[in-house]
Motif scaffolding. Structure first.
Motif, PDB file in Angstrom:
ATOM      1  N   SER A 234      34.764   2.073  13.402  1.00 58.75           N
ATOM      2  CA  SER A 234      34.796   1.014  12.390  1.00 58.75           C
ATOM      3  C   SER A 234      34.038  -0.223  12.865  1.00 58.75           C
ATOM      4  O   SER A 234      33.208  -0.785  12.147  1.00 58.75           O
ATOM      5  N   VAL A 235      34.323  -0.621  14.103  1.00 61.62           N
ATOM      6  CA  VAL A 235      33.640  -1.802  14.642  1.00 61.62           C
ATOM      7  C   VAL A 235      32.163  -1.508  14.871  1.00 61.62           C
ATOM      8  O   VAL A 235      31.289  -2.336  14.571  1.00 61.62           O
ATOM      9  N   ALA A 236      31.865  -0.320  15.398  1.00 64.01           N
ATOM     10  CA  ALA A 236      30.467   0.026  15.663  1.00 64.01           C
ATOM     11  C   ALA A 236      29.656   0.014  14.375  1.00 64.01           C
ATOM     12  O   ALA A 236      28.520  -0.470  14.340  1.00 64.01           O
ATOM     13  N   SER A 237      30.229   0.550  13.302  1.00 62.07           N
ATOM     14  CA  SER A 237      29.526   0.568  12.020  1.00 62.07           C
ATOM     15  C   SER A 237      29.183  -0.844  11.566  1.00 62.07           C
ATOM     16  O   SER A 237      28.051  -1.123  11.155  1.00 62.07           O
ATOM     17  N   HIS A 238      30.170  -1.755  11.691  1.00 59.26           N
ATOM     18  CA  HIS A 238      29.919  -3.136  11.271  1.00 59.26           C
ATOM     19  C   HIS A 238      28.867  -3.806  12.157  1.00 59.26           C
ATOM     20  O   HIS A 238      27.939  -4.454  11.670  1.00 59.26           O
ATOM     21  N   GLU A 239      29.017  -3.633  13.479  1.00 60.39           N
ATOM     22  CA  GLU A 239      28.118  -4.318  14.407  1.00 60.39           C
ATOM     23  C   GLU A 239      26.684  -3.803  14.315  1.00 60.39           C
ATOM     24  O   GLU A 239      25.735  -4.557  14.471  1.00 60.39           O
ATOM     25  N   LEU A 240      26.514  -2.516  14.080  1.00 62.11           N
ATOM     26  CA  LEU A 240      25.165  -1.965  13.982  1.00 62.11           C
ATOM     27  C   LEU A 240      24.489  -2.349  12.667  1.00 62.11           C
ATOM     28  O   LEU A 240      23.276  -2.520  12.609  1.00 62.11           O
ATOM     29  N   LYS A 284      21.302  -3.547  22.874  1.00 64.27           N
ATOM     30  CA  LYS A 284      22.535  -3.727  23.642  1.00 64.27           C
ATOM     31  C   LYS A 284      23.690  -2.949  23.019  1.00 64.27           C
ATOM     32  O   LYS A 284      24.490  -2.314  23.722  1.00 64.27           O
ATOM     33  N   LEU A 285      23.785  -3.000  21.703  1.00 67.80           N
ATOM     34  CA  LEU A 285      24.857  -2.266  21.034  1.00 67.80           C
ATOM     35  C   LEU A 285      24.735  -0.769  21.258  1.00 67.80           C
ATOM     36  O   LEU A 285      25.733  -0.074  21.508  1.00 67.80           O
ATOM     37  N   ILE A 286      23.522  -0.265  21.159  1.00 65.20           N
ATOM     38  CA  ILE A 286      23.301   1.173  21.368  1.00 65.20           C
ATOM     39  C   ILE A 286      23.616   1.561  22.808  1.00 65.20           C
ATOM     40  O   ILE A 286      24.221   2.613  23.070  1.00 65.20           O
ATOM     41  N   ASN A 287      23.237   0.714  23.767  1.00 62.69           N
ATOM     42  CA  ASN A 287      23.563   0.990  25.162  1.00 62.69           C
ATOM     43  C   ASN A 287      25.071   1.041  25.381  1.00 62.69           C
ATOM     44  O   ASN A 287      25.581   1.870  26.135  1.00 62.69           O
TER      45      ASN A 287
END
Length: 451
Positions: A234-240, A284-287
């Protein structure tokens, strides 16, 4: 024995595995009827081939009459050869087998024939009333071999012994040669188990309880992992989505302005810088995503190499200068001498970067001090900020996944930075500690072995 259990028909016994060989002690024909009728009804109801070899005081016709009261189609089952009820004199006259080896082979042959005719297996009983005292020792030896013969076969055998014809030491022989014995007291059947069987059952119950506990623990861990995964996604979807949306807007705006000839070189430069910033954030997010997938599954694999820790710290802080400038943080680095060791350079740099990001995010406008020095066989790396600090009750919690250093809830980012720091440092056989209290800033200390 086979794991597949069969109903015994006897409430005190319950289900039995194939290969079972047990006995009963009876006083009169009523005891025989009370035990053997439900025993064979259960076998007939579950498609077993049944063989009832009778003796005094319950002969074949009496047994047939008693069984017919609960199995109305008994004659039809006899015609289909699902059950044979026969007196022991007729049985041995028909088979001509008195030698123990021949008798044991005969049971196995009957089991094989039953399976070949589509039955689930063989259920049988024999009454030992006819055994003479002179034959007792030989019969005891035969019974001892029956259990070994029935093992791993689709056979269940129940032997009947008349208490009035058994001497005290006979009862001991009988119990020793069967898995358990039944006896009737005050109108109720009771089970007598051998010590070995009783101990085996106790151990099985203990193992089952342990297995149930482990299943519950694993289930709880799995539920926790699924919940953590859902939170992370959920957080990853929002942040990406945020940097991707920004990139799309910048590119679309540039394309429109370029088509109208309204974009100056200076404006193009500024927009390209914004795009570069968003690309850096996305990287950075992907890493972080990759680190979660790697570190969560197993201890991170290290690619060790020799390098100067002081030089790495200085270079990392220099690359971070722009972000500290935006946060209005004055940075002081104390790395006075070369400190050469063998570590995973990329992961040490990543751990340091996460600590610097925390300082810029949670201590804007406050000074940040970084120090690296040796301490015996260790290198000590310290990042200290003068921010709002962290309550002592949260010192352990902030190193968990999806936890923000300054908040109980998500405040941008995945909440993975300090968790990744801890994972990477421990992979180096090192440690990370926090010294902080509200209003007094936060000091993170990494200890890494030089070798």
């Amino acid at each position: 024995m086979y794991d597949h259990h069969r109903p015994s028909g006897l409430s005190v016994v319950g289900s039995l595995p194939w290969g079972s060989h047990f006995c009963q002690f009876y006083e009169d024909r009523e005891d025989l009827v009370d035990s053997l009728v439900p025993y064979f009804k259960a076998g007939l109801d579950h498609n077993e081939k049944c063989l009832w070899v009778t003796s005094e005081p319950l002969r074949a016709e009496d047994a047939r009459t008693a069984l017919r009261s609960v199995v109305p189609d008994l004659e039809d089952r006899e015609r289909r050869n699902q059950i044979e009820i026969i007196d022991h004199q007729d049985w041995y006259a028909r088979t001509g087998k008195s030698d123990p080896d021949d008798t044991l082979r005969g049971w196995v042959e009957r089991e094989e024939q039953a399976l070949a005719h589509g039955f689930a297996g063989l259920r049988l009983t024999g009454n030992t009333y006819w055994v003479e005292r002179s034959d007792w020792n030989g019969f005891v030896d035969y019974e001892a071999r029956v259990s070994r013969t029935f093992k791993d076969r689709h056979i269940i055998g129940m032997c009947s012994y008349c208490l009035g014809r058994c001497q005290p030491h006979d009862i001991l022989d009988v119990v020793a040669n069967h898995q358990f014995a039944l006896t009737r007291r005050a109108g109720n059947w009771q089970m007598i188990e051998s010590a070995a069987l009783s101990m085996a059952k106790d151990e099985l119950q203990r193992l089952n309880a342990e297995l149930e506990r482990r299943v519950l623990d694993r289930t709880a861990a799995l539920e926790h992992a699924v919940q953590a995964r859902d939170e992370f996604l959920s957080v990853a979807s929002h942040e990406l989505k945020t940097p991707i949306a920004s990139l799309q807007l910048y590119v679309q705006g540039m394309a429109r302005a370029q088509a109208k000839g309204m974009l100056t070189a200076e404006q193009l430069n500024a927009r390209l810088n914004r795009i570069q910033e968003q690309c850096g954030r996305l990287e950075k997010l992907i890493n972080n995503l990759l680190d979660v997938s790697r570190a969560d599954a197993r201890t991170p694999m290290l690619q060790r190499e020799s390098f100067d820790m002081s030089e790495l710290v200085a270079d990392t802080v220099e690359r971070f200068a722009e972000e500290f400038a935006r946060a209005q943080c004055q940075v002081h680095v104390e790395a006075r001498e070369p400190i050469v060791g063998c570590w995973d350079k990329m992961r040490v740099e990543q751990a340091l970067t996460n600590l610097l990001q925390n300082a810029a995010r949670y201590a804007p406008g406050a000074p940040v001090n970084i120090r690296v020095q040796t301490e015996g066989p260790w290198v000590r790396l310290v990042v200290r900020d003068a921010g709002p600090g962290i309550a002592e009750k949260d010192h352990e919690r902030i190193f968990e996944r999806f936890i923000q250093a300054g908040s109980q809830t998500f405040a941008g980012g995945f909440g993975l930075g300090l968790w990744i720091v801890k994972q990477m440092v421990e992979a180096h056989q090192g440690s990370v500690t926090l010294d902080s209290r509200p209003g007094a800033g936060a000091t993170f200390t990494l200890m890494l072995p030089l070798d």
